[in-house]
Design a protein around this motif. Structure first.
Motif, PDB file in Angstrom:
ATOM      1  N   SER A  31       0.726  -1.122  -0.111  1.00 62.15           N
ATOM      2  CA  SER A  31      -0.467  -0.157   0.248  1.00 62.15           C
ATOM      3  C   SER A  31       0.787   1.282  -0.091  1.00 62.15           C
ATOM      4  O   SER A  31       0.423   2.489  -0.901  1.00 62.15           O
ATOM      5  N   LEU A  51       2.087   1.277  -3.230  1.00 58.43           N
ATOM      6  CA  LEU A  51       1.108   1.992  -5.198  1.00 58.43           C
ATOM      7  C   LEU A  51       0.198   3.121  -4.406  1.00 58.43           C
ATOM      8  O   LEU A  51      -0.094   4.303  -5.351  1.00 58.43           O
ATOM      9  N   ARG A  52       0.538   4.291  -3.024  1.00 56.14           N
ATOM     10  CA  ARG A  52      -0.283   5.029  -3.255  1.00 56.14           C
ATOM     11  C   ARG A  52       0.828   5.864  -3.819  1.00 56.14           C
ATOM     12  O   ARG A  52       0.261   6.779  -4.434  1.00 56.14           O
ATOM     13  N   PHE A  82       2.575   5.511  -6.123  1.00 48.43           N
ATOM     14  CA  PHE A  82       2.507   5.559  -7.433  1.00 48.43           C
ATOM     15  C   PHE A  82       1.302   6.154  -8.037  1.00 48.43           C
ATOM     16  O   PHE A  82       1.495   6.441  -9.541  1.00 48.43           O
ATOM     17  N   GLY A  83       0.430   5.296  -7.560  1.00 48.41           N
ATOM     18  CA  GLY A  83      -1.016   5.962  -8.235  1.00 48.41           C
ATOM     19  C   GLY A  83      -1.113   6.994  -8.057  1.00 48.41           C
ATOM     20  O   GLY A  83      -1.588   8.203  -9.299  1.00 48.41           O
ATOM     21  N   ASN A  84      -1.169   8.169  -7.461  1.00 52.87           N
ATOM     22  CA  ASN A  84      -1.127   9.795  -7.469  1.00 52.87           C
ATOM     23  C   ASN A  84      -0.169  10.084  -8.858  1.00 52.87           C
ATOM     24  O   ASN A  84      -0.702  10.588  -9.148  1.00 52.87           O
ATOM     25  N   GLY A  96      -0.957   8.228 -12.017  1.00 53.12           N
ATOM     26  CA  GLY A  96      -1.947   9.067 -12.650  1.00 53.12           C
ATOM     27  C   GLY A  96      -2.433  10.594 -12.655  1.00 53.12           C
ATOM     28  O   GLY A  96      -3.248  11.020 -14.025  1.00 53.12           O
ATOM     29  N   ALA A 105      -4.821  12.442   2.661  1.00 55.89           N
ATOM     30  CA  ALA A 105      -4.416  11.494   1.346  1.00 55.89           C
ATOM     31  C   ALA A 105      -4.411  10.026   1.117  1.00 55.89           C
ATOM     32  O   ALA A 105      -3.949   9.219   0.495  1.00 55.89           O
ATOM     33  N   GLU A 140      -7.403   8.837   0.510  1.00 55.90           N
ATOM     34  CA  GLU A 140      -7.790   8.684  -1.110  1.00 55.90           C
ATOM     35  C   GLU A 140      -6.902   7.584  -1.966  1.00 55.90           C
ATOM     36  O   GLU A 140      -7.390   7.038  -2.971  1.00 55.90           O
ATOM     37  N   THR A 141      -6.065   6.828  -1.352  1.00 57.84           N
ATOM     38  CA  THR A 141      -5.626   5.505  -2.068  1.00 57.84           C
ATOM     39  C   THR A 141      -6.242   4.511  -2.193  1.00 57.84           C
ATOM     40  O   THR A 141      -6.284   4.261  -2.904  1.00 57.84           O
ATOM     41  N   LEU A 177      -6.908   5.572  -5.644  1.00 56.57           N
ATOM     42  CA  LEU A 177      -6.022   5.943  -6.437  1.00 56.57           C
ATOM     43  C   LEU A 177      -6.021   4.571  -6.984  1.00 56.57           C
ATOM     44  O   LEU A 177      -5.517   3.564  -7.947  1.00 56.57           O
ATOM     45  N   TYR A 178      -6.246   3.545  -6.495  1.00 55.50           N
ATOM     46  CA  TYR A 178      -6.504   1.971  -6.759  1.00 55.50           C
ATOM     47  C   TYR A 178      -7.280   1.606  -8.039  1.00 55.50           C
ATOM     48  O   TYR A 178      -7.269   1.157  -9.129  1.00 55.50           O
ATOM     49  N   LEU A 226      -8.276   3.979  -9.662  1.00 52.99           N
ATOM     50  CA  LEU A 226      -7.966   4.828 -10.995  1.00 52.99           C
ATOM     51  C   LEU A 226      -6.639   4.092 -11.543  1.00 52.99           C
ATOM     52  O   LEU A 226      -7.611   3.464 -12.762  1.00 52.99           O
ATOM     53  N   LEU A 227      -6.023   3.729 -10.724  1.00 52.99           N
ATOM     54  CA  LEU A 227      -5.388   1.954 -11.158  1.00 52.99           C
ATOM     55  C   LEU A 227      -5.902   0.959 -12.080  1.00 52.99           C
ATOM     56  O   LEU A 227      -5.071   0.954 -13.771  1.00 52.99           O
ATOM     57  N   ILE A 286      -7.549   2.460 -15.504  1.00 59.41           N
ATOM     58  CA  ILE A 286      -6.400   2.134 -16.227  1.00 59.41           C
ATOM     59  C   ILE A 286      -5.791   1.315 -17.019  1.00 59.41           C
ATOM     60  O   ILE A 286      -5.660   1.302 -18.191  1.00 59.41           O
TER      61      ILE A 286
END
Lengths: 285, 85
Positions: free
Chosen positions: A224, A227-228, A230-232, A235, B65, B68-69, B72-73, B75-76, B79
């Motif tokens: 986690s 990936l947090r 990386f996603g920010n 994206g 923040a 938000e994780t 974002l998962y 979103l990933l 994508i």
């Protein structure tokens, strides 16, 4: 609110707006020839080079990540060597650096229970923060060199100064290695602080049945954590590319770079650092 | 848009687009609610103690923040569905 600007600031602002509109008009006429699916085709591809040794996923690297990582490291080292001698009466740059370091030190001091480990954790946290913040801002707010790559991983063309730099934190490998470093460091500190037996016993708390849960919990941390970030970053870069293509680079990019690059980038660097400190302190206590 | 020759390929494309849209749409609900919660509680705390505004803003941004994780998962994943698979 009434703005008071000096004469120099007004002239600089006028020149900036003039250059901005001129570049925007050039971009509109130049970029609008590409159609949309052509422009978005290569958005998720990365440059891949196969190594002569290794198997499976272990023999592929992204050379651009390596180049950007080393460039950022060299820039940070040069900047650090320049600011090595701290004077007693600080000037502006030195006081900015001092307040940044003091903020990180207060965060570390407030959460690490063991006094012996405050300074090593502070070094780790500062290194992580400076590297991640620098690469996030570089990849989110500074136009520079990036690559257009086809789906096989070969470079099709080099894009100069109409897209952002490729940030090393937009590659999952950088983030994953940083997160695994934090995991290993936290357990090394725990062994050093509590001794091997107490550390081993902590895996079987509160009950030996909970051992698999503890293992899964420890393994979920770096996933986690990486990936947090990386996603920010990835994206954000994709969204900036898509939206600024849609308005032909005329008005949006500065707003988007300010939000995704500076704001999200700095907040995520801070979150990465604070979580690293929290993981280390959770392993120590 | 990709070239579609048969019904099977059209169905695969349809599944891709619907999946990506549903993934992002449902995945955005949770972080939205969570960030709203954090923001409202932080506003209450700021109204109660206006001298703590600086600290509270930093903490609020940090916890938002982290909230938000999960968004974002998704979103990933959307994508990945759209562009990679």
């Amino acid at each position: 609110m009434k703005l008071k600007l000096s004469r120099r600031a007004k002239i600089a602002l006028m020149i900036f707006v003039g250059i901005y509109i001129a570049v925007g008009v050039v971009n509109v006429t130049f970029l609008s020839r590409e159609n949309m699916s052509e422009a978005f085709k290569n958005i998720a591809n990365r440059w891949v080079v196969k190594l002569p040794f290794g198997k499976g996923i272990l023999n592929r690297i992204n050379p651009f990540t390596l180049i950007m990582t080393w460039t950022i490291m060299i820039v940070i080292i040069v900047a650090a060597a320049k600011f090595r001698k701290f004077r007693l009466v600080p000037d502006r740059k030195q006081s900015a650096i001092e307040s940044l370091l003091q903020y990180v030190y207060e965060v570390v001091e407030g959460s690490i229970p063991d006094e012996r480990f405050v300074r090593p954790t502070f070094y780790i946290a500062c290194t992580l923060f400076v590297f991640v913040a620098f690469s996030n801002v570089l990849g989110g707010a500074v136009p520079g060199v990036s690559l257009s790559v086809n789906s096989q991983g070969d470079v099709e063309k080099v894009i100069l100064f109409s897209d952002l730099w490729f940030s090393p934190t937009a590659d999952i490998n950088t983030n994953a290695s940083l997160a695994v470093f934090v995991l290993i460091i936290s357990h090394a500190f725990a062994i050093k602080a509590k001794g091997f037996k107490a550390w081993l016993k902590a895996w079987f708390e509160p009950n030996p049945i909970m051992f698999p849960m503890n293992v899964v919990g420890e393994l979920a941390k770096p996933i986690s954590h990486s990936l947090r970030l990386f996603g920010n970053v990835a994206g954000g870069a994709m969204l900036v590319y898509m939206l600024s293509y849609m308005v032909k680079y005329l008005f949006m990019p500065v707003v988007l770079w300010g939000f995704f690059g500076l704001f999200i980038g700095l907040v995520q660097a801070l979150v990465f650092t604070v979580l690293a400190v929290a993981y280390i302190s959770a392993a120590l206590s | 848009m990709e070239n579609v020759n048969s019904v099977a390929q059209a169905l695969v494309l349809m599944g891709k687009y619907i999946g990506a849209g549903v993934c992002m749409g449902i995945g955005a609900i949770g972080p939205g609610i969570a960030e709203g919660h954090v923001g409202s509680k932080a506003m209450e705390a700021m109204a109660r103690q206006p001298e703590m505004v600086g600290t509270l803003t930093t903490r609020m941004l940090l916890s938002q923040a982290v909230c938000e994780t999960t968004g974002l998962y998704s979103l990933l994943i959307s994508i990945l569905i759209l562009l990679v698979v």
